[in-house]
Design a protein around this motif. Sequence first.
Motif, PDB file in Angstrom:
ATOM      1  N   LYS B 116       0.846  -1.201   0.000  1.00  0.00           N
ATOM      2  CA  LYS B 116       0.000   0.000   0.000  1.00  0.00           C
ATOM      3  C   LYS B 116       0.873   1.239   0.000  1.00  0.00           C
ATOM      4  N   THR B 117       0.459   2.257  -0.726  1.00  0.00           N
ATOM      5  CA  THR B 117       1.214   3.507  -0.716  1.00  0.00           C
ATOM      6  C   THR B 117       0.365   4.664  -0.210  1.00  0.00           C
ATOM      7  N   SER B 118      -0.924   4.419   0.001  1.00  0.00           N
ATOM      8  CA  SER B 118      -1.789   5.429   0.599  1.00  0.00           C
ATOM      9  C   SER B 118      -2.978   4.677   1.164  1.00  0.00           C
ATOM     10  N   GLN B 119      -3.827   5.384   1.907  1.00  0.00           N
ATOM     11  CA  GLN B 119      -5.024   4.697   2.383  1.00  0.00           C
ATOM     12  C   GLN B 119      -6.267   5.486   2.026  1.00  0.00           C
ATOM     13  N   PHE B 120      -7.285   4.776   1.615  1.00  0.00           N
ATOM     14  CA  PHE B 120      -8.524   5.407   1.188  1.00  0.00           C
ATOM     15  C   PHE B 120      -9.464   5.524   2.377  1.00  0.00           C
ATOM     16  N   ASP B 121     -10.107   6.672   2.510  1.00  0.00           N
ATOM     17  CA  ASP B 121     -11.039   6.873   3.606  1.00  0.00           C
ATOM     18  C   ASP B 121     -12.274   7.583   3.053  1.00  0.00           C
ATOM     19  N   GLY B 122     -13.182   6.801   2.539  1.00  0.00           N
ATOM     20  CA  GLY B 122     -14.405   7.371   1.994  1.00  0.00           C
ATOM     21  C   GLY B 122     -15.439   6.287   1.954  1.00  0.00           C
ATOM     22  N   THR B 124     -17.090   3.150   1.187  1.00  0.00           N
ATOM     23  CA  THR B 124     -16.339   1.966   0.783  1.00  0.00           C
ATOM     24  C   THR B 124     -17.010   1.229  -0.367  1.00  0.00           C
ATOM     25  N   SER B 130     -12.610   4.553  -7.017  1.00  0.00           N
ATOM     26  CA  SER B 130     -11.930   4.725  -8.297  1.00  0.00           C
ATOM     27  C   SER B 130     -12.230   6.082  -8.915  1.00  0.00           C
ATOM     28  N   SER B 131     -13.296   6.742  -8.441  1.00  0.00           N
ATOM     29  CA  SER B 131     -13.543   8.087  -8.962  1.00  0.00           C
ATOM     30  C   SER B 131     -12.630   9.103  -8.285  1.00  0.00           C
ATOM     31  N   VAL B 132     -12.061   8.745  -7.138  1.00  0.00           N
ATOM     32  CA  VAL B 132     -11.196   9.683  -6.433  1.00  0.00           C
ATOM     33  C   VAL B 132      -9.754   9.568  -6.911  1.00  0.00           C
ATOM     34  N   TYR B 133      -9.274   8.349  -7.014  1.00  0.00           N
ATOM     35  CA  TYR B 133      -7.905   8.163  -7.492  1.00  0.00           C
ATOM     36  C   TYR B 133      -7.710   6.721  -7.909  1.00  0.00           C
ATOM     37  N   SER B 134      -6.461   6.402  -8.259  1.00  0.00           N
ATOM     38  CA  SER B 134      -6.251   5.112  -8.906  1.00  0.00           C
ATOM     39  C   SER B 134      -6.217   3.955  -7.930  1.00  0.00           C
ATOM     40  N   GLN B 140      -2.371   1.126 -10.811  1.00  0.00           N
ATOM     41  CA  GLN B 140      -3.633   1.820 -11.072  1.00  0.00           C
ATOM     42  C   GLN B 140      -4.673   0.910 -11.712  1.00  0.00           C
ATOM     43  N   LYS B 186     -12.716  -1.402 -12.505  1.00  0.00           N
ATOM     44  CA  LYS B 186     -11.387  -1.599 -13.073  1.00  0.00           C
ATOM     45  C   LYS B 186     -11.421  -2.601 -14.221  1.00  0.00           C
TER      46      LYS B 186
END
Lengths: 325, 286, 443
Positions: B116-122, B124, B130-134, B140, B186
């Motif tokens: 993981k290189t970031s964490q998604f918080d929205g 779920t 996928s609309s926010v980022y890759s 991606q 995806k």
Amino acid sequence: MSKLLTVSPSPHVHSSDSTQKIMYRVIYAMVPALIWSVFMFGIDALRVTLIAVAACVAFEYLIQKYLMKVTPSVTDGSAIITGILLAFNVPSSLPWWIILIGAMAAMGIGKLSFGGLGSNIFNPALVGRVFLLLSFPVQMTSWPGIKMAAVDAVSTATPLALIKESVKNGIPIAKVQGLPDLTDLAIGMNAGSLGEVSALLLVLGGIYMIWKKVITWHIPVSILATVFVFSGIFWGINPEMYVNPAFHIMTGGLMLGAIFMATDMVTSPMNPKAQIIYGIGIGLITISIRMFGAYPEGISFAILIMNAVTPLLNYYIKPKRFGGQ
Amino acid sequence: MSITVVYTIVTLAVIGATAAVILYFVAQKFKVVEDPRIDDVEGSLPGANCGGCGFAGCRAFAEACVKASDLGDLNCPVGGNDTMGQVATILGLEAVAKDPRVAFIRCNGTCDHRPKTSQFDGATTCAIASSVYSGESDCQFGCLGYGDCYDACEFDAIDLRAGMGVPLVLDDKCVACGACVDACPKDLIELRKRMPKDRKVVVACRNMDKGAVAKKACSVACIGCSKCFKECPFDAITMENNLAFIDSDKCKLCRKCVPVCPTNAIIELNFPPRKVKPEVEVETNS
Amino acid sequence: MLKTFKIGGVHPPENKLSKDRKIEVLSIPSAVFIPVAQHIGAPSTPVVKKGDKVKVGQVIAQSSSFVSTNIHSSVSGTVKKVDFSADSSGYPKQGIFIDVEGDEWMEDIDRSETLVKDISVDGAEIVKKIQECGIVGLGGATFPTHVKLVPPKGMKAEVLLINGVECEPYLTSDHRLMLEKADEILVGIQLLMKAMNVDKAVIGIENNKPDAIQLLSEKCKSVAGVSVVALKVQYPQGGEKQLINAVTGREVPSGALPIAVGAVVSNVGTAFAVYEAIQKNKPLFERVVTVTGKGVSKPSNFLVRVGTATSELVAAAGGLPENTGKIISGGPMMGRAISSLDIPVTKGTSGILLMKEEESKREEIIACIRCSRCVSVCPMGLEPYLLMTLGEKQIYDRAESERVMDCIECGSCSYTCPSNRPLLDYIRFGKGKVGQIIRSRKK
């Protein structure tokens, strides 16, 4: 940077308000009326309230944990509100086991059978109250006399019940014995259930809630205005047989209903226009029941009926859209 | 008192009779004439209303079958050839046998393989993420793991595998209705030809980045080296956008491509264990 | 009573930490990545290739259609490659990598500080020049400005509204620009007025910027037709439709453009860029960016070359704070969270906001209590709670009839929800789907 960056959709900030805060504000708003009821009816008032609150919280916890198998959400404060409102709606002399049954009906049938907070159609406290009213009519309408009155009557009729009786027997209002005057009603020197007695303190709670933006003015004001106008028309036609509008507004839990129960967020409409229609509906039904129905007062039924209409109002009445239709 | 009882009975009886008469005439007036074969066809369908056939539900599919002069374009993936055979018998048409299919999620980028290189918080869902980022990793193209396919599946055929990061299609439950294919933002899910014993040889990757980028993002990414493409004796493998793809209609399950893949992006499933460990060969090669 | 828009709105804590910081010129980075899609509309086509030498202000990507603009090099040096890399959308996009060598500008750019007041070109030329210079709306929407200035047939612009509202919390780039470049902005406004052929322009500024209101009101006295309106602080007043409503009282009809009520809205930053393009012959390749956040040691406003990596800005503002949990390109209400510091500044980047770890997590979502706050704060008069459910349940036809397409994605609903529900997440998703359905219907 050791931790990963968070990515989320906008907005990235949130207001400091929470559901819990809103619920506790409602509770604060009810405290003055609660204190007054203790003052009026003695320690019994506190007993009823504590049993009702404890029972509502306990039932919510038990049903959620063991029947619904979800994480209990009692800390949000909504069960406490239901408990206090239920207590406000019953006489202070009510035996503990009837309160338990009422709390079970309120939480079990009124709230959790629909899926819990936010999903219920009817105001849980009123479901409990009406359940008790229909199941235990005698206990639910035996009003203990107020402790402060010189004569410690065992059981008194409420002002509205007195009027209903006299109208039925064809006695003009002016000759009815034992009716309190308007000042007494405003302060709360009359018989009734815990929370319905002091109109002024209820209004105080209402103003606090409007100030804190827990509720808006639309529902209480439209209910009170409708009751005033509608009963005023009858009074204007025949003041002999119909009491004056101010009397209607200050009796029979109308204030309690208009300020604390009709405004219940979950069961009331979601935009100002619909809220005003909802309020007018409650006002009309209340007065119709009071004047033509079998019960001396009708705000509970009126709110429940309009609760059932709420989804329709939400569907058909839309807020004012930007840019017109 | 008895007269009240009589009145009540008479009144109710009259109301009942009147209502019956009205209902009868209304039913006659608004009668809808339908081809009775629609009911028959619908009866032979599985009744899942999954939409896998491309119609709104089983009834709509039945209507389409009755109208059609040829069943070649119509297929109920859930019922398969048996059901279509029955439909054909009812309608007196020729059944066209079709290969049964099964869904497969072409990503093996589990948490172990893909850091993981970031964490998604929205909210779920894969669609919103996928609309926010890759995505949470540097890949991606990979699975987001929030289970839009799981939500779309009516047949409990997808196991979310909590904590793994990539769901798994349960072959025995999958009916190839295609709901998950549409749900995946995806475009990872493919309906492949169902092989005997549910055996599969498949490129479990959709990463179209260049080899180095892909490899950095995920240890089992296809790097587009074309080794499998050269190895395949049946022309079942195609190379496009730095990515290999095995056409399940051409694949003969020879498994020759599996050991040559330097990143283990090609996986074989439901085969008996091999005698010679493929990893040894790979290591000597590289 | 100060003016504001009529329906809804919220007032988040302003946190304008960098409002007293003068605009500093950020030193030129050693390399830039300039994406070719920095505006709404068709991406531009690269016209340089690996190894080409470019100068500051040289066109490196040509506009490919009417709703598109040119992209200019912000630095001088050698094109390293034309490749894909992530921009603030979170997806790799095509762009041009340039290794910086010196700072050599195109010869025809006037680099002096002198104010050029006289307008010597006519309206059509202004529009043409704006298009050539790659000017887009700098408020964040990045809609090509020349498209706005040419009203559709049968419509006539009556008034130019200049957006100096800056309603997003934290951001101060427009505020600083108004204080430091007031004269230039006013000339830019006159140029825009001439291009649109209108004789009235109104600058809307929220009254949390009294210094800017005072300064611009003072300067406007000598300029015919331009006036300043102080507005009550209310988010999302910087939204086009909300600003028009606040200033003129008119409501742009559902689905229509502002020109339908005779208004065109431009940002103060855009007005400044227009000034530079026409009077100084300088294309748009740098902009003011606020770098801020509660943990930032030196919240600042920088004049930044487009294509500079976020990390350079953060370093100049005192470095990345230890407990940074989220980095946002733009403001906290509508900005996009970015997953890496490599992401470049583009024409639409108004700020970089660094949020602390504890600020960046969302609270636990609980059940909707139907409090209707989302309805009361929605500036478009929609019902967010309903649109969220419709998006979640994928009931798109009903979502369309409930006017999901009117949503401006301001985030007031999610901001205000006491149950922390991700209203906008689902509404935006539903809006996207409904938009697709509408487009496919038109085909």
